[in-house]
Design an enzyme around this catalytic site. Structure first.
Site, PDB file in Angstrom:
ATOM      1  N   ARG A   1     -21.054  12.732 -17.953  1.00 10.09           N
ATOM      2  CA  ARG A   1     -19.979  12.893 -16.980  1.00 10.09           C
ATOM      3  C   ARG A   1     -19.273  11.558 -16.811  1.00 10.09           C
ATOM      4  O   ARG A   1     -19.912  10.551 -16.505  1.00 10.09           O
ATOM      5  CB  ARG A   1     -20.628  13.327 -15.651  1.00 10.09           C
ATOM      6  CG  ARG A   1     -19.670  13.876 -14.666  1.00 10.09           C
ATOM      7  CD  ARG A   1     -20.428  14.373 -13.456  1.00 10.09           C
ATOM      8  NE  ARG A   1     -20.815  13.304 -12.561  1.00 10.09           N
ATOM      9  CZ  ARG A   1     -20.942  13.436 -11.254  1.00 10.09           C
ATOM     10  NH1 ARG A   1     -20.747  14.610 -10.698  1.00 10.09           N
ATOM     11  NH2 ARG A   1     -21.291  12.433 -10.497  1.00 10.09           N
TER      12      ARG A   1
ATOM     13  N   THR B   1     -13.649  10.124 -13.504  1.00 14.46           N
ATOM     14  CA  THR B   1     -12.967  11.432 -13.362  1.00 14.46           C
ATOM     15  C   THR B   1     -13.943  12.567 -13.071  1.00 14.46           C
ATOM     16  O   THR B   1     -13.517  13.660 -12.706  1.00 14.46           O
ATOM     17  CB  THR B   1     -12.232  11.792 -14.668  1.00 14.46           C
ATOM     18  OG1 THR B   1     -13.217  11.939 -15.711  1.00 14.46           O
ATOM     19  CG2 THR B   1     -11.248  10.702 -15.075  1.00 14.46           C
TER      20      THR B   1
ATOM     21  N   ASP C   1     -29.382   9.747  -9.108  1.00 14.07           N
ATOM     22  CA  ASP C   1     -29.021  10.002 -10.506  1.00 14.07           C
ATOM     23  C   ASP C   1     -30.267  10.459 -11.267  1.00 14.07           C
ATOM     24  O   ASP C   1     -31.180   9.673 -11.510  1.00 14.07           O
ATOM     25  CB  ASP C   1     -28.437   8.727 -11.123  1.00 14.07           C
ATOM     26  CG  ASP C   1     -27.878   8.999 -12.518  1.00 14.07           C
ATOM     27  OD1 ASP C   1     -28.620   9.525 -13.379  1.00 14.07           O
ATOM     28  OD2 ASP C   1     -26.690   8.710 -12.739  1.00 14.07           O
TER      29      ASP C   1
ATOM     30  N   ASP D   1     -31.122   8.555 -14.639  1.00 10.75           N
ATOM     31  CA  ASP D   1     -31.617   7.195 -14.398  1.00 10.75           C
ATOM     32  C   ASP D   1     -33.021   7.218 -13.810  1.00 10.75           C
ATOM     33  O   ASP D   1     -33.873   6.402 -14.177  1.00 10.75           O
ATOM     34  CB  ASP D   1     -30.674   6.451 -13.438  1.00 10.75           C
ATOM     35  CG  ASP D   1     -29.415   5.968 -14.140  1.00 10.75           C
ATOM     36  OD1 ASP D   1     -29.385   5.980 -15.395  1.00 10.75           O
ATOM     37  OD2 ASP D   1     -28.451   5.605 -13.441  1.00 10.75           O
TER      38      ASP D   1
HETATM   39  C1  PRP Z   1     -25.754  14.352 -14.666  1.00 10.14           C
HETATM   40  C2  PRP Z   1     -26.628  15.588 -14.569  1.00 10.14           C
HETATM   41  C3  PRP Z   1     -25.679  16.685 -14.984  1.00 10.14           C
HETATM   42  C4  PRP Z   1     -24.358  16.208 -14.452  1.00 10.14           C
HETATM   43  C5  PRP Z   1     -24.058  16.981 -13.199  1.00 10.14           C
HETATM   44  O1  PRP Z   1     -25.662  13.933 -15.982  1.00 10.14           O
HETATM   45  O2  PRP Z   1     -27.782  15.540 -15.342  1.00 10.14           O
HETATM   46  O3  PRP Z   1     -25.630  16.890 -16.390  1.00 10.14           O
HETATM   47  O4  PRP Z   1     -24.504  14.817 -14.155  1.00 10.14           O
HETATM   48  O5  PRP Z   1     -22.799  16.667 -12.718  1.00 10.14           O
HETATM   49  P1  PRP Z   1     -21.580  17.691 -12.736  1.00 10.14           P
HETATM   50  O6  PRP Z   1     -22.097  19.002 -12.224  1.00 10.14           O
HETATM   51  O7  PRP Z   1     -20.609  17.040 -11.803  1.00 10.14           O
HETATM   52  O8  PRP Z   1     -21.057  17.786 -14.130  1.00 10.14           O
HETATM   53  P2  PRP Z   1     -24.922  12.574 -16.401  1.00 10.14           P
HETATM   54  O9  PRP Z   1     -23.489  12.828 -16.724  1.00 10.14           O
HETATM   55  O10 PRP Z   1     -25.191  11.514 -15.368  1.00 10.14           O
HETATM   56  O11 PRP Z   1     -25.572  12.226 -17.793  1.00 10.14           O
HETATM   57  P3  PRP Z   1     -27.093  11.816 -18.126  1.00 10.14           P
HETATM   58  O12 PRP Z   1     -27.945  13.039 -17.936  1.00 10.14           O
HETATM   59  O13 PRP Z   1     -26.980  11.434 -19.554  1.00 10.14           O
HETATM   60  O14 PRP Z   1     -27.496  10.687 -17.229  1.00 10.14           O
HETATM   61  N1  URA Z   2     -25.585  13.708 -11.436  1.00  2.56           N
HETATM   62  C1  URA Z   2     -26.745  13.264 -10.909  1.00  2.56           C
HETATM   63  O1  URA Z   2     -27.638  12.819 -11.640  1.00  2.56           O
HETATM   64  N2  URA Z   2     -26.880  13.289  -9.569  1.00  2.56           N
HETATM   65  C2  URA Z   2     -25.935  13.760  -8.747  1.00  2.56           C
HETATM   66  O2  URA Z   2     -26.141  13.783  -7.531  1.00  2.56           O
HETATM   67  C3  URA Z   2     -24.734  14.231  -9.314  1.00  2.56           C
HETATM   68  C4  URA Z   2     -24.585  14.199 -10.661  1.00  2.56           C
END
Ligand code: PRP
Ligand code: URA
Length: 209
Positions: A104, A108, A200, A203
Site C-alpha cells: 500500500r 495515497t 502495522d 512490521d
Molecule cells: C498492510 C496489510 C494489508 C494492507 C491493508 O499491508 O497487511 O495488506 O496494508 O490496508 P488497505 O486495506 O488500506 O489496503 P502493507 O501495504 O503495509 O504491506 P506489507 O504487508 O508488505 O507490510
Molecule cells: N495496514 C496495517 O498493517 N495496519 C493498519 O492499521 C492499516 C493498514
C-alpha cells in the site's frame, strides 16, 4: 451482499488482546497470529459440506463422513498474510497456497500488485483470501479482482481486524464474498491505520520498521 462474521470465540478474543498490545514483541506476536489463524480456520470451515463414506473400523463397517465438494485454496496477501498461513494449514493440510504480493502506497493508500502466483485450478477451489488487516479495503479489493480475473468463482476473505470503511468497500465491490474477522474496529485514522487496531501488521510480524 456478503455477510460479515465476527468470530467471537473467547480464545480468539483473548489472544487478539495480546496481539493488539504494543508491549508484545515480534516472537510472541508471530506465535499469537499463528494460533488465532488456526482457531479462525476452525470457524471459517464450519459450513463446509460433508458426504458419507463407508469405513471399516476394527469392529465393523460404519457410515462415516468426509469433506465433500470443492477443494480449498489459501491466498495470503504478502507480506502480512503469510503470518496466518501455517496456522490455517495445520487444520487444512491439503490446501493449495497461492500468493498475491501487494503493498500500500503510504501517501495515497493505493495498493500496487508486484507478484501473483496461483494454483492452476483456482476456478475449482473454494478460495480463502488472507490478510490480517482490512483498512481502506484497497489491497483486499484488488486481490479479489485479480483472482476473479483469473477465473476464481468462490472466495471468502479472512482478516484479523477490519475497519468499517474496508468492509464497505468489499461489500460494495464483491457482494458474493463473505468476510470473516476476529474484530470489527471503530474507524481509520488520518494515516489510514485502523483504530484501535494493532499497528502495522507486517512490521510487527517481521520486526521491520
Ligand atoms: C498492510 C496489510 C494489508 C494492507 C491493508 O499491508 O497487511 O495488506 O496494508 O490496508 P488497505 O486495506 O488500506 O489496503 P502493507 O501495504 O503495509 O504491506 P506489507 O504487508 O508488505 O507490510
Ligand atoms: N495496514 C496495517 O498493517 N495496519 C493498519 O492499521 C492499516 C493498514
Amino acid at each position: 451482499m456478503g455477510k460479515v462474521h465476527v468470530l467471537d470465540h473467547p480464545l480468539i478474543q483473548h489472544k487478539l488482546t495480546y496481539i493488539r498490545d504494543k508491549h508484545t514483541g515480534t516472537k510472541e506476536f508471530r506465535e499469537l497470529v499463528d494460533e488465532v489463524a488456526m482457531l479462525m480456520a476452525f470457524e471459517i470451515t464450519r459450513n463446509l459440506p460433508l458426504q458419507e463414506k463407508a469405513t471399516e473400523t476394527p469392529v465393523m463397517e460404519a457410515t462415516t463422513q468426509v469433506l465433500a465438494g470443492k477443494k480449498i485454496g489459501l491466498i495470503p496477501i504478502l507480506r502480512a498474510g503469510l503470518g496466518m498461513v501455517d496456522g490455517m494449514l495445520r487444520l487444512i493440510p491439503a490446501a493449495r497456497v497461492g500468493h498475491v504480493g501487494l503493498y500500500r502506497d503510504p501517501e495515497t493508500f493505493k495498493p500496487h500488485e508486484y507478484y501473483i502466483k496461483l494454483p492452476s485450478d483456482i476456478e475449482e477451489r473454494e478460495l480463502i483470501v488472507i490478510d490480517p488487516m482490512l483498512a481502506t479495503g484497497g489491497s483486499a479489493n484488488d486481490a479479489i479482482h485479480s483472482l476473479k480475473k483469473r477465473g476464481a468463482k468462490q472466495i471468502r476473505l479472512m482478516c484479523l481486524v477490519a475497519a468499517p470503511e474496508g468492509v464497505e468497500v468489499i461489500q460494495n465491490e464483491h457482494p458474493d464474498v463473505d468476510i470473516f474477522l476476529a474484530a470489527l474496529d471503530e474507524k481509520l485514522n488520518d494515516h489510514g491505520y485502523i483504530i484501535p487496531g494493532l499497528g502495522d501488521a507486517g512490521d510487527r510480524l517481521y520486526g521491520t520498521k
